[in-house]
Design a protein around this motif. Structure first.
Motif, PDB file in Angstrom:
ATOM      1  N   UNK A   1       0.859  -1.181   0.000  1.00 39.56           N
ATOM      2  CA  UNK A   1       0.000   0.000   0.000  1.00 39.56           C
ATOM      3  C   UNK A   1       0.900   1.237   0.000  1.00 39.56           C
ATOM      4  N   UNK A   2       0.350   2.413  -0.330  1.00 40.43           N
ATOM      5  CA  UNK A   2       1.186   3.615  -0.411  1.00 40.43           C
ATOM      6  C   UNK A   2       1.668   4.150   0.931  1.00 40.43           C
ATOM      7  N   UNK A   3       0.915   3.892   2.021  1.00 38.72           N
ATOM      8  CA  UNK A   3       1.274   4.561   3.277  1.00 38.72           C
ATOM      9  C   UNK A   3       0.858   3.763   4.522  1.00 38.72           C
ATOM     10  N   UNK A   4       1.292   4.269   5.653  1.00 39.34           N
ATOM     11  CA  UNK A   4       1.039   3.641   6.948  1.00 39.34           C
ATOM     12  C   UNK A   4      -0.445   3.640   7.299  1.00 39.34           C
ATOM     13  N   UNK A   5      -1.141   4.683   6.943  1.00 40.06           N
ATOM     14  CA  UNK A   5      -2.562   4.798   7.262  1.00 40.06           C
ATOM     15  C   UNK A   5      -3.364   3.639   6.660  1.00 40.06           C
ATOM     16  N   UNK A   6      -3.074   3.304   5.401  1.00 45.96           N
ATOM     17  CA  UNK A   6      -3.811   2.220   4.742  1.00 45.96           C
ATOM     18  C   UNK A   6      -3.475   0.856   5.349  1.00 45.96           C
ATOM     19  N   UNK A   7      -2.209   0.650   5.695  1.00 44.33           N
ATOM     20  CA  UNK A   7      -1.847  -0.606   6.359  1.00 44.33           C
ATOM     21  C   UNK A   7      -2.590  -0.755   7.677  1.00 44.33           C
ATOM     22  N   UNK A   8      -2.712   0.335   8.402  1.00 46.87           N
ATOM     23  CA  UNK A   8      -3.422   0.312   9.684  1.00 46.87           C
ATOM     24  C   UNK A   8      -4.894  -0.036   9.496  1.00 46.87           C
ATOM     25  N   UNK A   9      -5.531   0.587   8.522  1.00 49.91           N
ATOM     26  CA  UNK A   9      -6.942   0.322   8.259  1.00 49.91           C
ATOM     27  C   UNK A   9      -7.171  -1.131   7.853  1.00 49.91           C
ATOM     28  N   UNK A  10      -6.296  -1.674   7.032  1.00 51.01           N
ATOM     29  CA  UNK A  10      -6.433  -3.066   6.594  1.00 51.01           C
ATOM     30  C   UNK A  10      -6.262  -4.033   7.753  1.00 51.01           C
ATOM     31  N   UNK A  11      -5.350  -3.709   8.669  1.00 50.34           N
ATOM     32  CA  UNK A  11      -5.147  -4.561   9.837  1.00 50.34           C
ATOM     33  C   UNK A  11      -6.363  -4.509  10.757  1.00 50.34           C
ATOM     34  N   UNK A  12      -6.911  -3.332  10.961  1.00 44.87           N
ATOM     35  CA  UNK A  12      -8.104  -3.196  11.806  1.00 44.87           C
ATOM     36  C   UNK A  12      -9.302  -3.936  11.219  1.00 44.87           C
ATOM     37  N   UNK A  13      -9.368  -4.002   9.892  1.00 50.00           N
ATOM     38  CA  UNK A  13     -10.469  -4.694   9.216  1.00 50.00           C
ATOM     39  C   UNK A  13     -10.231  -6.198   9.101  1.00 50.00           C
TER      40      UNK A  13
END
Length: 259
Positions: free
Chosen positions: A159-171
């Motif tokens: 993914x392009x950034x940390x924010x998206x990795x975080x969202x995917x992990x939470x989901x």
């Protein structure tokens, strides 16, 4: 009276540092919480550390946050006195003076859901069970890079950034993601996620498990006079010994004892 005044003026003209400390230009890149701009002004724990070391050594720091390629070009040409958060390599050592004391050791950790049993060892045993996330174009050090190339994981998603990795992990779309320790801890703290996400921990010590690490430095241009390099480097070493270094970091992010 006139003679005394003229003498003072002469001293100031000949030795301006009597009234003003010599200015040093430091360049670095934008990497919160180490360095970032707030209302146009550089801030962050590395900015504070470098500023304190320079002032203790008798210099006035002028810190500039610029793209990394430009930072390297500036110190190489002598347009900046020093660059910080710079890793060592032989090519850079040709135009940079590196001190013995590291500025910071960047540590790559793996982030999972808090309380989950997701775990793999530092040599990636058990990693084949998990789907991981990485930042596109990010470099996580030789050990992680090798594991990625050898396909040691069930699947890796970019993914392009940390924010998206975080969202995917939470989901629950990924089981973990790799990240640099200080930036990810700062991100989780700022977004009130420390209770929801955590780093994979070393079972015995309970400390974050480090999968790769690399030292970075406050390195000085070889185009500039070496006196500042020696003085500032000595003050940085003293700040670490006195605990000032760690105290500054703790103002920005929570840190684990012994880590």
């Amino acid at each position: 009276m006139f003679k005394s005044f003229a003498f003072v003026i002469l001293i100031v003209l000949l030795f301006p540092s009597v009234l003003h400390a010599e200015e040093l230009i430091f360049v670095t890149l934008d990497t919160p919480p180490q360095t970032y701009l707030e209302n146009g002004k550089p801030t962050g724990f590395l900015v504070e550390i470098v500023t304190e070391a320079a002032r203790r050594a008798g210099y006035t720091p002028d810190i500039r946050v610029v793209p990394w390629k430009r930072a390297m070009a500036m110190v190489k040409k002598g347009k900046a006195d020093a660059v910080f958060n710079a890793g060592y390599n032989e090519e850079r050592a040709e135009f940079l003076r590196y001190p013995e004391t590291t500025l910071i050791t960047e540590k790559v950790v793996a982030v999972r859901s808090a309380g989950s049993d997701v775990y793999f060892s530092p040599d990636f045993a058990g990693a084949e069970k998990y789907i991981g996330g990485v930042g596109r174009g990010f470099y996580y050090g030789p050990k992680v890079d090798r594991a990625l190339k050898e396909n040691r994981f069930k699947r890796i998603e970019e993914v392009p950034n940390l924010d998206l990795n975080t969202k995917k992990l939470l989901l629950g779309r990924i089981d973990f993601f790799f990240a640099d320790y200080y930036p990810v801890l700062n991100f989780l703290n700022d977004n009130n996620l420390l209770g929801k996400l955590e780093t994979i921990l070393e079972p015995k010590s309970g400390l974050p498990l480090v999968y790769s690490q690399s030292d970075t430095y406050l390195a000085f241009s070889r185009k500039k006079h070496p006196a500042a390099f020696k003085k500032v480097s000595a003050e940085l070493k003293k700040m670490k010994r006195e605990g000032v270094y760690r105290k500054i970091i703790s103002k920005y992010i929570p840190i684990h004892e012994g880590f």
